[in-house]
Design an enzyme around this catalytic site. Structure first.
Site, PDB file in Angstrom:
ATOM      1  N   ASP A  28      27.869  21.371  23.749  1.00  0.00           N
ATOM      2  CA  ASP A  28      29.092  22.152  23.721  1.00  0.00           C
ATOM      3  C   ASP A  28      29.309  22.628  25.160  1.00  0.00           C
ATOM      4  O   ASP A  28      28.399  22.577  25.979  1.00  0.00           O
ATOM      5  CB  ASP A  28      28.934  23.336  22.747  1.00  0.00           C
ATOM      6  CG  ASP A  28      30.130  24.280  22.803  1.00  0.00           C
ATOM      7  OD1 ASP A  28      31.264  23.786  22.722  1.00  0.00           O
ATOM      8  OD2 ASP A  28      29.920  25.492  22.941  1.00  0.00           O
ATOM      9  N   ASP A  30      31.800  25.677  26.582  1.00  0.00           N
ATOM     10  CA  ASP A  30      31.911  27.098  26.900  1.00  0.00           C
ATOM     11  C   ASP A  30      30.771  27.879  26.263  1.00  0.00           C
ATOM     12  O   ASP A  30      30.514  27.746  25.070  1.00  0.00           O
ATOM     13  CB  ASP A  30      33.265  27.649  26.437  1.00  0.00           C
ATOM     14  CG  ASP A  30      33.665  28.903  27.199  1.00  0.00           C
ATOM     15  OD1 ASP A  30      33.248  29.035  28.357  1.00  0.00           O
ATOM     16  OD2 ASP A  30      34.381  29.742  26.635  1.00  0.00           O
ATOM     17  N   LYS A 221      34.168  20.426  15.239  1.00  0.00           N
ATOM     18  CA  LYS A 221      32.889  20.927  14.730  1.00  0.00           C
ATOM     19  C   LYS A 221      33.154  22.059  13.732  1.00  0.00           C
ATOM     20  O   LYS A 221      34.053  22.852  13.983  1.00  0.00           O
ATOM     21  CB  LYS A 221      32.052  21.469  15.899  1.00  0.00           C
ATOM     22  CG  LYS A 221      31.753  20.439  16.965  1.00  0.00           C
ATOM     23  CD  LYS A 221      31.029  21.047  18.174  1.00  0.00           C
ATOM     24  CE  LYS A 221      31.924  21.978  18.968  1.00  0.00           C
ATOM     25  NZ  LYS A 221      31.313  22.413  20.253  1.00  0.00           N
ATOM     26  N   ASP A 246      26.077  27.077  21.418  1.00  0.00           N
ATOM     27  CA  ASP A 246      25.896  28.537  21.399  1.00  0.00           C
ATOM     28  C   ASP A 246      26.444  29.160  20.120  1.00  0.00           C
ATOM     29  O   ASP A 246      26.333  30.362  19.931  1.00  0.00           O
ATOM     30  CB  ASP A 246      26.600  29.184  22.604  1.00  0.00           C
ATOM     31  CG  ASP A 246      28.114  29.114  22.500  1.00  0.00           C
ATOM     32  OD1 ASP A 246      28.635  28.024  22.160  1.00  0.00           O
ATOM     33  OD2 ASP A 246      28.786  30.131  22.748  1.00  0.00           O
TER      34      ASP A 246
END
Length: 306
Positions: A28, A30, A221, A246
């Site tokens: 991922d 950010d 996702k 995250d």
């Protein structure tokens, strides 16, 4: 795994066996490799060294406001070695979904960004709807608003110009027989620096779903399509892939849905306490949000592997 995910800290001794067990790492963006416009310290080195050591690396993001090229440019600016073919955002993946899975024959009514328009056009799909759509007239006018007869799908992504009129137009299109309904993702909030947040695409999508009284198929996702999109193009095998993210509800859940190994990094949204709460809940659905491992930052992979 049958016994559920372990949620273990990825200590020094565990790094090499984990990375040796995979050929491919999905990141991922950010909160994982960058925050805003700043690279996470050490992240470019980790990505570049993984690639030098022969791993395939991909960038998988629910952000629908950027094209693959825009992402590749940002990666390069921040010191990551990456090409646009390695970037899978929801602007691109939703275009691929409409083209390859839905085999759409017609136009799209797009509640979304110019980037989404570009990705649709790149695969030969025409759209209408980008930009402001101010209200005029009264309710009877709204119910009979002019529709493009060629529109055969409604696609909802992030749209800063989202409005009552767009909501109404989507409702009118979706009231037509056989109109497809696709959303980029269901993230309800976009976290910003200092604990702030703004509404995410999930809010817009739920408004349209409520109006249309039907559910969209989402491509982002934790939906499997996001992984399938990468896997089909690059011949990946899921037992040799690691998903790094995250967010437990998107990144880690995607890994669980696809049978990938999972690594939570603590530089973004979710915490170890969140993961442990899912683990101890006794709820089968929530076990999918428990990662195999966690690290403080992906920079923690550096000294151990390279």
């Amino acid at each position: 795994s049958v016994g559920g995910r372990s949620c273990r800290r990825l200590s020094g001794a565990l790094v090499r066996p984990l990375l040796d067990s995979v050929d491919c790492v999905l990141f991922d963006c950010d909160g994982v490799i960058w925050r805003g416009d700043q690279a996470i310290p050490g992240a470019p080195q980790v990505i570049n060294l993984l690639k030098e050591s022969g791993k395939k690396v991909f960038f998988v993001t629910n952000n629908s406001t950027k094209t693959r090229k825009m992402y590749a440019d940002k990666l390069a600016t921040l010191g990551f070695h990456a090409s646009e073919e390695e970037v899978f955002g929801t602007a691109y993946c939703s275009a691929m979904y409409l083209k390859t899975v839905c085999r759409l024959d017609g136009k799209v009514y797009l509640i979304g960004s110019p980037a989404m328009r570009q990705e649709l056009e790149a695969v030969g799909i025409q759209q209408t709807g980008v930009g402001p759509d101010p209200v005029s007239g009264k309710q009877s006018d709204w119910a009979n608003v002019a529709l493009d007869p060629e529109v055969k799908a409604v696609l909802v992504g992030f749209d800063e110009h989202f409005s009552y009129m767009k909501l109404n137009r989507a409702l009118q299109y979706l009231s037509q027989q056989g109109c497809l309904f696709v959303g980029t993702n269901r993230d309800s909030r976009l976290p910003l620096e200092g604990g702030k947040a703004v509404p995410g695409t999930g809010c817009l999508l739920q408004a349209v779903e409520t109006a249309a009284q039907c559910q969209a198929q989402t491509v982002g996702k934790p939906n499997r399509f996001m992984y399938d999109c990468v896997a089909s193009q690059f011949g990946l095998s899921r037992d040799r892939c690691l998903m790094v993210g995250d967010r437990l509800d998107t990144d880690i859940m995607l890994g669980s849905n696809c049978g990938l190994k999972t690594l939570l990094t603590l530089t973004g949204v979710s915490t170890v306490a969140d993961a442990e709460a899912h683990q101890q809940s006794g709820c089968a659905e929530r076990q999918g949000m428990v990662p195999d491992y966690y690290v403080e930052s992906i920079a923690d992979l550096l000294p151990e592997y390279f």
